[in-house]
Design a protein around this motif. Structure first.
Motif, PDB file in Angstrom:
ATOM      1  N   THR A  72      37.978   5.026 -14.220  1.00 56.10           N
ATOM      2  CA  THR A  72      36.830   5.685 -13.596  1.00 56.10           C
ATOM      3  C   THR A  72      35.755   4.661 -13.252  1.00 56.10           C
ATOM      4  O   THR A  72      35.177   4.698 -12.164  1.00 56.10           O
ATOM      5  N   THR A  73      35.511   3.732 -14.147  1.00 51.39           N
ATOM      6  CA  THR A  73      34.503   2.690 -13.905  1.00 51.39           C
ATOM      7  C   THR A  73      34.900   1.825 -12.715  1.00 51.39           C
ATOM      8  O   THR A  73      34.071   1.522 -11.852  1.00 51.39           O
ATOM      9  N   ARG A  74      36.184   1.444 -12.638  1.00 46.55           N
ATOM     10  CA  ARG A  74      36.649   0.640 -11.502  1.00 46.55           C
ATOM     11  C   ARG A  74      36.498   1.403 -10.187  1.00 46.55           C
ATOM     12  O   ARG A  74      36.084   0.837  -9.172  1.00 46.55           O
ATOM     13  N   SER A  75      36.825   2.685 -10.201  1.00 44.20           N
ATOM     14  CA  SER A  75      36.689   3.502  -8.992  1.00 44.20           C
ATOM     15  C   SER A  75      35.238   3.599  -8.548  1.00 44.20           C
ATOM     16  O   SER A  75      34.926   3.474  -7.356  1.00 44.20           O
ATOM     17  N   MET A  76      34.350   3.802  -9.496  1.00 47.34           N
ATOM     18  CA  MET A  76      32.924   3.893  -9.172  1.00 47.34           C
ATOM     19  C   MET A  76      32.425   2.563  -8.606  1.00 47.34           C
ATOM     20  O   MET A  76      31.633   2.544  -7.669  1.00 47.34           O
ATOM     21  N   GLN A  77      32.880   1.456  -9.150  1.00 43.56           N
ATOM     22  CA  GLN A  77      32.463   0.151  -8.654  1.00 43.56           C
ATOM     23  C   GLN A  77      32.983  -0.077  -7.248  1.00 43.56           C
ATOM     24  O   GLN A  77      32.272  -0.608  -6.394  1.00 43.56           O
ATOM     25  N   LEU A  78      34.210   0.331  -6.974  1.00 48.34           N
ATOM     26  CA  LEU A  78      34.778   0.190  -5.639  1.00 48.34           C
ATOM     27  C   LEU A  78      33.967   0.980  -4.624  1.00 48.34           C
ATOM     28  O   LEU A  78      33.652   0.484  -3.540  1.00 48.34           O
ATOM     29  N   ASP A  81      30.688  -0.765  -4.026  1.00 49.79           N
ATOM     30  CA  ASP A  81      30.833  -2.006  -3.265  1.00 49.79           C
ATOM     31  C   ASP A  81      31.164  -1.757  -1.801  1.00 49.79           C
ATOM     32  O   ASP A  81      30.739  -2.518  -0.926  1.00 49.79           O
ATOM     33  N   THR A  82      31.929  -0.716  -1.494  1.00 47.79           N
ATOM     34  CA  THR A  82      32.409  -0.509  -0.127  1.00 47.79           C
ATOM     35  C   THR A  82      31.606   0.496   0.677  1.00 47.79           C
ATOM     36  O   THR A  82      31.725   0.542   1.896  1.00 47.79           O
ATOM     37  N   ALA A  83      30.811   1.308   0.015  1.00 50.64           N
ATOM     38  CA  ALA A  83      30.020   2.321   0.731  1.00 50.64           C
ATOM     39  C   ALA A  83      28.625   2.403   0.130  1.00 50.64           C
ATOM     40  O   ALA A  83      28.269   3.360  -0.545  1.00 50.64           O
ATOM     41  N   PRO A  84      27.799   1.375   0.381  1.00 47.87           N
ATOM     42  CA  PRO A  84      26.471   1.363  -0.220  1.00 47.87           C
ATOM     43  C   PRO A  84      25.637   2.573   0.199  1.00 47.87           C
ATOM     44  O   PRO A  84      25.725   3.041   1.321  1.00 47.87           O
ATOM     45  N   ARG A  90      24.831   9.800  -3.082  1.00 45.46           N
ATOM     46  CA  ARG A  90      26.279   9.959  -3.159  1.00 45.46           C
ATOM     47  C   ARG A  90      26.780   9.514  -4.534  1.00 45.46           C
ATOM     48  O   ARG A  90      27.613  10.156  -5.155  1.00 45.46           O
ATOM     49  N   GLY A  91      26.245   8.411  -5.028  1.00 46.37           N
ATOM     50  CA  GLY A  91      26.648   7.904  -6.335  1.00 46.37           C
ATOM     51  C   GLY A  91      26.310   8.877  -7.454  1.00 46.37           C
ATOM     52  O   GLY A  91      27.114   9.091  -8.363  1.00 46.37           O
ATOM     53  N   GLU A  92      25.128   9.447  -7.389  1.00 39.82           N
ATOM     54  CA  GLU A  92      24.735  10.422  -8.415  1.00 39.82           C
ATOM     55  C   GLU A  92      25.665  11.632  -8.405  1.00 39.82           C
ATOM     56  O   GLU A  92      26.099  12.104  -9.458  1.00 39.82           O
ATOM     57  N   ALA A  93      25.953  12.133  -7.196  1.00 37.25           N
ATOM     58  CA  ALA A  93      26.831  13.302  -7.088  1.00 37.25           C
ATOM     59  C   ALA A  93      28.242  12.972  -7.561  1.00 37.25           C
ATOM     60  O   ALA A  93      28.859  13.743  -8.311  1.00 37.25           O
ATOM     61  N   LEU A  94      28.745  11.823  -7.132  1.00 38.29           N
ATOM     62  CA  LEU A  94      30.090  11.425  -7.534  1.00 38.29           C
ATOM     63  C   LEU A  94      30.183  11.203  -9.036  1.00 38.29           C
ATOM     64  O   LEU A  94      31.149  11.627  -9.681  1.00 38.29           O
ATOM     65  N   ASN A  95      29.179  10.575  -9.589  1.00 35.91           N
ATOM     66  CA  ASN A  95      29.153  10.341 -11.030  1.00 35.91           C
ATOM     67  C   ASN A  95      29.179  11.662 -11.789  1.00 35.91           C
ATOM     68  O   ASN A  95      29.902  11.811 -12.777  1.00 35.91           O
TER      69      ASN A  95
END
Length: 128
Positions: A72-78, A81-84, A90-95
């Protein structure tokens, strides 16, 4: 409902030692870990002994949880990194979505560990 496992009954400090030891030893060396665990419990005055099968099962449970969190951590980092996303909406919702899904899956997996009926265990694992 099945009885609570002996590992689940361990005092928090001994359980923390056990989980750290699994990681330090690469989730192997179960016989030695079991012997050390039982010696530690005896010194601490804990009046139970735990077999290597139970220690091995707990090692697998901890390893799976660690692998799931790492993935999960690797996916979140990807994604980061690829969709700032400067506002990080988006990050908050995805998290939140990932955390909720992971939590539910871990709960089902934990229930499945305690299930004696193989069919019921498979059903719980399918839900996870």
């Amino acid at each position: 409902m099945p009885p609570v496992s002996k590992v689940a009954k361990l005092p928090p400090e001994i359980r923390a030692w056990l989980e750290r030891t699994f990681v330090e030893r690469g989730f192997g060396d179960i016989v030695a870990v079991t012997e050390e665990l039982n010696a530690l419990m005896k010194r601490a005055g804990v009046a139970i002994t735990i077999g290597k099968s139970a220690v091995g099962a707990e090692s697998l449970r901890v390893k799976r949880a660690q692998e799931s969190i790492a993935a999960t951590t690797r996916s979140m980092q990807l994604i980061a990194d690829t969709a700032p996303d400067e506002a990080d909406k988006r990050g908050e919702a995805l998290n939140a979505m990932v955390s909720e899904g992971l939590f539910e899956a871990l709960l089902y997996a934990r229930e499945a560990e305690a299930e004696d009926d193989p069919a019921a265990r498979i059903a719980l694992m399918n839900k996870a």
